[in-house]
Write an enzyme that holds these catalytic residues in place. Structure first.
Site, PDB file in Angstrom:
ATOM      1  N   SER A  61       0.826  -1.215   0.000  1.00 20.82           N
ATOM      2  CA  SER A  61       0.000   0.000   0.000  1.00 20.82           C
ATOM      3  C   SER A  61       0.858   1.261   0.000  1.00 20.82           C
ATOM      4  O   SER A  61       2.005   1.257   0.453  1.00 20.82           O
ATOM      5  CB  SER A  61      -0.918   0.001   1.222  1.00 20.82           C
ATOM      6  OG  SER A  61      -1.635  -1.206   1.287  1.00 20.82           O
TER       7      SER A  61
HETATM    8  N1  SAM Z   1      -0.478  -5.089   4.121  1.00 24.63           N
HETATM    9  C1  SAM Z   1       0.214  -5.348   2.883  1.00 24.63           C
HETATM   10  C2  SAM Z   1       1.592  -4.767   2.834  1.00 24.63           C
HETATM   11  O1  SAM Z   1       1.993  -4.076   3.778  1.00 24.63           O
HETATM   12  O2  SAM Z   1       2.279  -5.027   1.854  1.00 24.63           O
HETATM   13  C3  SAM Z   1      -0.575  -4.930   1.672  1.00 24.63           C
HETATM   14  C4  SAM Z   1      -1.727  -5.786   1.472  1.00 24.63           C
HETATM   15  S1  SAM Z   1      -2.302  -5.950  -0.175  1.00 24.63           S
HETATM   16  C5  SAM Z   1      -3.001  -4.398  -0.470  1.00 24.63           C
HETATM   17  C6  SAM Z   1      -3.682  -7.023   0.192  1.00 24.63           C
HETATM   18  C7  SAM Z   1      -3.273  -8.438   0.536  1.00 24.63           C
HETATM   19  O3  SAM Z   1      -4.421  -9.117   1.039  1.00 24.63           O
HETATM   20  C8  SAM Z   1      -2.781  -9.244  -0.659  1.00 24.63           C
HETATM   21  O4  SAM Z   1      -1.506  -9.764  -0.405  1.00 24.63           O
HETATM   22  C9  SAM Z   1      -3.815 -10.346  -0.789  1.00 24.63           C
HETATM   23  O5  SAM Z   1      -3.305 -11.577  -1.263  1.00 24.63           O
HETATM   24  C10 SAM Z   1      -4.326 -10.456   0.637  1.00 24.63           C
HETATM   25  N2  SAM Z   1      -5.638 -11.088   0.804  1.00 24.63           N
HETATM   26  C11 SAM Z   1      -6.744 -10.973   0.034  1.00 24.63           C
HETATM   27  N3  SAM Z   1      -7.745 -11.705   0.557  1.00 24.63           N
HETATM   28  C12 SAM Z   1      -7.256 -12.291   1.694  1.00 24.63           C
HETATM   29  C13 SAM Z   1      -7.794 -13.169   2.670  1.00 24.63           C
HETATM   30  N4  SAM Z   1      -9.069 -13.608   2.644  1.00 24.63           N
HETATM   31  N5  SAM Z   1      -7.001 -13.570   3.686  1.00 24.63           N
HETATM   32  C14 SAM Z   1      -5.706 -13.158   3.761  1.00 24.63           C
HETATM   33  N6  SAM Z   1      -5.141 -12.347   2.854  1.00 24.63           N
HETATM   34  C15 SAM Z   1      -5.907 -11.903   1.835  1.00 24.63           C
END
Ligand code: SAM
Length: 216
Positions: A61
């Site tokens: 992000s």
């Molecule tokens: N917090 C992260 C960082 O600091 O890099 C950025 C997160 S990214 C915007 C969103 C993440 O949520 C992705 O890696 C995606 O694979 C994960 N995601 C989506 N659905 C999910 C779920 N049900 N459980 C866990 N992770 C999930």
């Protein structure tokens, strides 16, 4: 490149002018080496005012979004925090600077493993990673004082509300597939209150209590 200088510049030009005030949050953003949470070819952009790709169609992000979500959690240092969506691990590292223990869940195994390696090499021993559907929370480790969802969801997943302790706060981007708004949920004496905050755009939260896989 002088990454320390770039971090200071990021704080001075992207975070303070947009209203981030919590000195502990600003100090964590000054400290955590964001460039080590992206691939080497992308490091020169790590402190730019934008989200960046981390592979698997996912993103780290934008720094401002990380700072604002962290500030909204009002961390004092003794909290157990659940993060849903580990991604690169950067947000979890920021949380680890500011609270006691971080439990972070990622559905994509390669990302979870890379993030885990980063925590190990940077010495974050208070971060625990699980591969799976974070919309189910992490029941064995609940309750949590704070819960942060870092992917866009149509609603706050019910298990997360159940796993929030009394006096706890959830921050999550809630909306449709294309745009969301940060929502702050507070639980006090069993009752929930809701506040709307910054508009935002996140990749989708895919899971039992998020978006369906076929809508991926
Ligand atoms: N917090 C992260 C960082 O600091 O890099 C950025 C997160 S990214 C915007 C969103 C993440 O949520 C992705 O890696 C995606 O694979 C994960 N995601 C989506 N659905 C999910 C779920 N049900 N459980 C866990 N992770 C999930």
């Amino acid at each position: 490149m002088d990454f320390k200088e770039l971090r200071e510049y990021m704080v001075e030009t992207q975070l303070i002018p947009r209203g981030i005030k919590d000195e502990r949050v600003l100090d964590a953003m000054r400290k955590v080496p964001r460039h080590l949470f992206v691939d080497e070819y992308m490091q020169y952009k790590a402190y730019d005012d934008m989200a960046l790709p981390i592979g698997e169609d996912q993103t780290i992000s934008q720094p401002y979004m990380v700072a604002v979500m962290t500030e909204l959690l009002q961390l004092k240092g003794d909290e157990r925090v659940l993060e849903v969506g580990t991604g690169s691990g950067y947000q979890a590292a920021i949380l680890a600077e500011l609270s006691k223990e971080i439990f972070t869940v990622e559905r994509i195994a390669v990302l979870a493993k890379k993030a885990e390696e980063r925590f190990r090499s940077l010495g974050y021993s208070n971060v625990y990673v699980r591969i799976g559907d974070g919309t189910l929370g992490w029941p064995e480790e609940s309750p949590f004082n704070r819960i942060l969802v870092t992917a866009g969801t149509p609603r706050i997943p019910l298990p997360l509300i159940e796993q929030l302790s009394d006096g706890g706060i959830i921050v999550a981007p809630v909306g449709d597939r294309f745009s969301q708004q940060l929502i702050i949920i507070k639980k006090s004496k069993g009752a929930l209150s809701e506040q709307l905050h910054t508009p935002c755009v996140f990749v989708p939260l895919i899971g039992e209590y998020g978006w369906g896989r076929d809508e991926d």
